[in-house]
Structure formats: C-alpha cells, structure tokens
Scaffold this active site. Sequence first.
Site, mmCIF file in Angstrom:
data_model
loop_
_atom_site.group_PDB
_atom_site.id
_atom_site.type_symbol
_atom_site.label_atom_id
_atom_site.label_comp_id
_atom_site.label_asym_id
_atom_site.label_seq_id
_atom_site.Cartn_x
_atom_site.Cartn_y
_atom_site.Cartn_z
ATOM 1 C CD GLN A 1 -0.661 64.867 43.735
ATOM 2 O OE1 GLN A 1 -0.430 64.146 42.697
ATOM 3 N NE2 GLN A 1 0.302 65.404 44.513
ATOM 4 C CB CYS B 1 2.659 62.973 42.423
ATOM 5 S SG CYS B 1 4.096 63.325 42.685
ATOM 6 C CG HIS C 1 3.791 65.223 38.907
ATOM 7 N ND1 HIS C 1 3.036 65.117 39.959
ATOM 8 C CD2 HIS C 1 2.591 65.402 38.019
ATOM 9 C CE1 HIS C 1 1.569 64.817 39.732
ATOM 10 N NE2 HIS C 1 1.506 64.948 38.589
ATOM 11 C CG ASN D 1 -1.738 64.329 36.622
ATOM 12 O OD1 ASN D 1 -0.927 64.139 37.519
ATOM 13 N ND2 ASN D 1 -1.347 65.257 35.858
#
Length: 495
Positions: A105, A111, A415, A436
């Site tokens: 990102q 995110c 997040h 992630n």
Amino acid sequence: MGNSPSKATFPEPDAVDEKAAEYAATQRLLEGLRIREGEASATVKKEALKEWEATFLRDPKNRLAIQTFSKADITTTLASTEAHTKDIHIFNLRVPFEATPVVNQKASGRCWLFATTNVLRHNTIKQLNLGDFQFSQSYLSFYDKLEKANTYLENSIELADEEIDSRVVSFINGSPVGDGGQWDMAVNLLEKYGLVPQPIYPESYNSSNSSRLNWLLTVKLREHALELRKLAASLRSTGQHSDAQALKLVRRRKTEQIEEIYGAMVIALGPPPKADEKFAWEYYDKDGKFHSITSTPLEFAKKYTQGFKPSNHISLVNDPRNEYSKLYTVDRLKNVWDGRPVLYVNTTAERLKDAIVTNLKAGRLTFIGIDSGQFSDRNGGLWDIDIYDYELAFNLKLGLTKAQRLATGDSSMTHAVVISGAHIVDGKPVRFRIENSWSPDAGEKGYFLATAGWVDQFLYQVVIDRDLAPADLVAVFDKGDPVAFKPWDPMGTLA
C-alpha cells in the site's frame, strides 16, 4: 534488569460483583500508598526530585537500564529472544494456496482496500488459472474518495443548523476524504463500481503517496462546506422556499462542487474506468496461455470472483465496553451517502477466533481489523504481547484492559489485514498467519504472525460469510435496529 522475566498481563473486570471488586481494589491502593499525607501536592515539588532520583539510583538494575536504554532504540533493545524463538511461522491449518504477489500500500492508508481485494483475488486466481494477480486498489480508492467528498458535503448540509464548533461538525471537518475505511464501505464500492484488474487502472504516484492530494481536497472541501452552510442559511432566511425546494437548490450547487473535486482527482490520479463501460483485459494464465476478456467493472466483479458475495458477509467485533450479542453502528460513518451503513455484531474475543478457524477450515481467507501498532515487530513480522517486557526494563506494569484501552483512546482498529492460516494445538488456535500489505520486505516475506494472546487483546473485527457465521449472531444481525455509537467513538476508527 532482573533474573526472572515478567510478562504483560491484561486483566478484565470481574463481571460477577464489579462494585465489590472495585471497592477492594481501591482499599488495596490506599493501603499501599508510599507518599505521606504531608508530601501530597498538586504540583511537582522540586525538592522531591532529589529524593526520587537518589531512591531510583540505589537500585543497580536501574543504573544498568539507564546505560542500556538511553543509547539505543527501546524496542530493538528490549525485543524478546524467547518470543522470536517460539513464534515460528509454521501453521497446521492453511488455505489451499496463497496468492501472489505480496501487495504494497506504500505511503497510503488504503489497507482496507488491499485486504478486501486480497480476499477477492483468491477466487479470481482459481477461476482464471492465474499466476501473479492484483485487482486495482486505485480504482476503488478513486471512487471512495469521490463518494466521501459527496458524503461530507451532504453531512455539512444536514448539519447546517449546528454551530460550526459543535463536536459533530468539528469531527466531520477533521478528515473528509482520508484513505481509511471499513468492510461495509468496501461493499458499497464493489456493488456500485465493481472491480478491474490492476493493469486496467494501475497505481500512480499520488495513489501510493496520498497525503498531498488528501490535503488539497480537504482544504477545498472545507471551503465548499462553508459555502453550502451559508447558502442554506440564506435560503431559509428569505422564507421564499420550502425546505424541499431549498435542499434542491443547495444540492445543485453541491453537485457543481463535486464536479470540481472530480476534476482535481482526475488530474492527480488519471481518469478511472466507468462502472458500466467496457474495458478489454489481455493476459496470460499461469500455463502461458493467452486470454482476452471484455467486460464492464460491474460485470467483472460479478462474473470472475467465483460467486463471492460481499454483501453476504457480516462483521463480528469484540468491544468489551458494550453488551455482547447486540448490533451496533457508528453515526455518520459511511462513504456512499445512500449506501450500506457500517454494522457490527458484538461478541467475545473467543468467538472471533472461532470464526477465523471456521473460515480457514472452509478454505477461505478472513478479513480482519486490528491495532497493528501494539506489541509489534515490523521487521520480524510479529505481533505478540510478550515481545517487549516493559515492566522488567522500566518498572512499569501495563495493566489496561481491552475495554479501558478503547475508552481512553489507547487502542482502536487501525489496520486491516487477511488471515490465511492458524496453528491449532489441543483444538485451540495458538497463532495465526497474516497476509499484510506492507510489501515483501516487511515481516516474513510480507507475512506476519500474531499469537492468540495478542489477538485476544488487539483483534477487533472479523468478517465472515453469514452462511458460516454462528446462527445466533446472524439472528442479531438480521433483527436490525442497531445501537448507534457517536461519530468519534473508537469503533468508528477507519482502518
């Protein structure tokens, strides 16, 4: 620095007799006070500092701690070797495959869109026999910003009678077009705008580095909002228009303002595909075979995600401040003005973990919302409450409960990531594998590990298909009538 390690503990209040427990805790606190009555003061007394320092330095552990921690980064120095040794990236329950590439990102707060498209691309890769593949996060982000701009101005119209310095107006003025979002906001975008592969609308400098564009749009939108407030007040004062007529006039001006914002976004990001206009995508599958697809974004989202239905998914959350098995929403938290509101079914942390395991056993990825900054090692890819022993190093025992962290602003959902695996011991998950969006350079080639203890404290949201969710929680969702949090409630924080 001590001989025996002490670990962070996070007690929860005794629900059986909370008042009695609170009274007993107060008595223990008063009995343990070291400061004498005559030494109590509303200010810091300079004469007390010498005594405090002398007492502190008499302990050799404290003198060693000064030499150690005053010269280096605290977390690097304090990182537990034991935690890194026991937290191994091995999992006995995983989805059938993990998509590539690991996404990035970059310097943006998108995110939640990366997590959403990571879940969706899993099905597309299987369906089309693809190798590396990403959906365009920039495409969704463009329309998210545009919709947020419109919602901000609609809120400004609706709140035109509120004082400009009222808490609600001050709050909506804070971040009209920030990058963050929530699952239900992603659903709104998917249903209205669909999806395109990344080559159709690739990343640009300003999508990956969004702060300057966000600043520019925010400044202009605040100006637009003040103009609309003034216009609404002026139309009311003349008495020549009904409320409905005045609203139509104000919205005519608002639409001109949104057109202006759209133009600025196109300059910075490039013209995006239109939801109902066809694009042509040419690609090779993972066997090297050429293919070409002509589709609109809405058609692509419907046809090439193997029947994945975003609107069929519900958010389970763990907010110990509030009653479980209840439906909650957050006032004025939305991106699409007439879209789906953010809805949460509140339940225990244990049931969130159970939902993740259920999803994994069905071969599905899980979108989750966490507080990623807590007890985190970015380089090692680790979230573990035992990774830093602050009591051992600083004589500070951290005892806030999850509810207290939410109440005081110490923690919130910051997040969004995706869970692709878990390690089960004696029927219970002890650690989770997390995909992630911080590039392959972070963590274990882009993947992180979260311990079950960390998840209990800092996991707030799990998104699950209602067909896999516990029936009693689905019933809570279907019953509707949510309790509304204030706009500034921590459960309204955008990941």
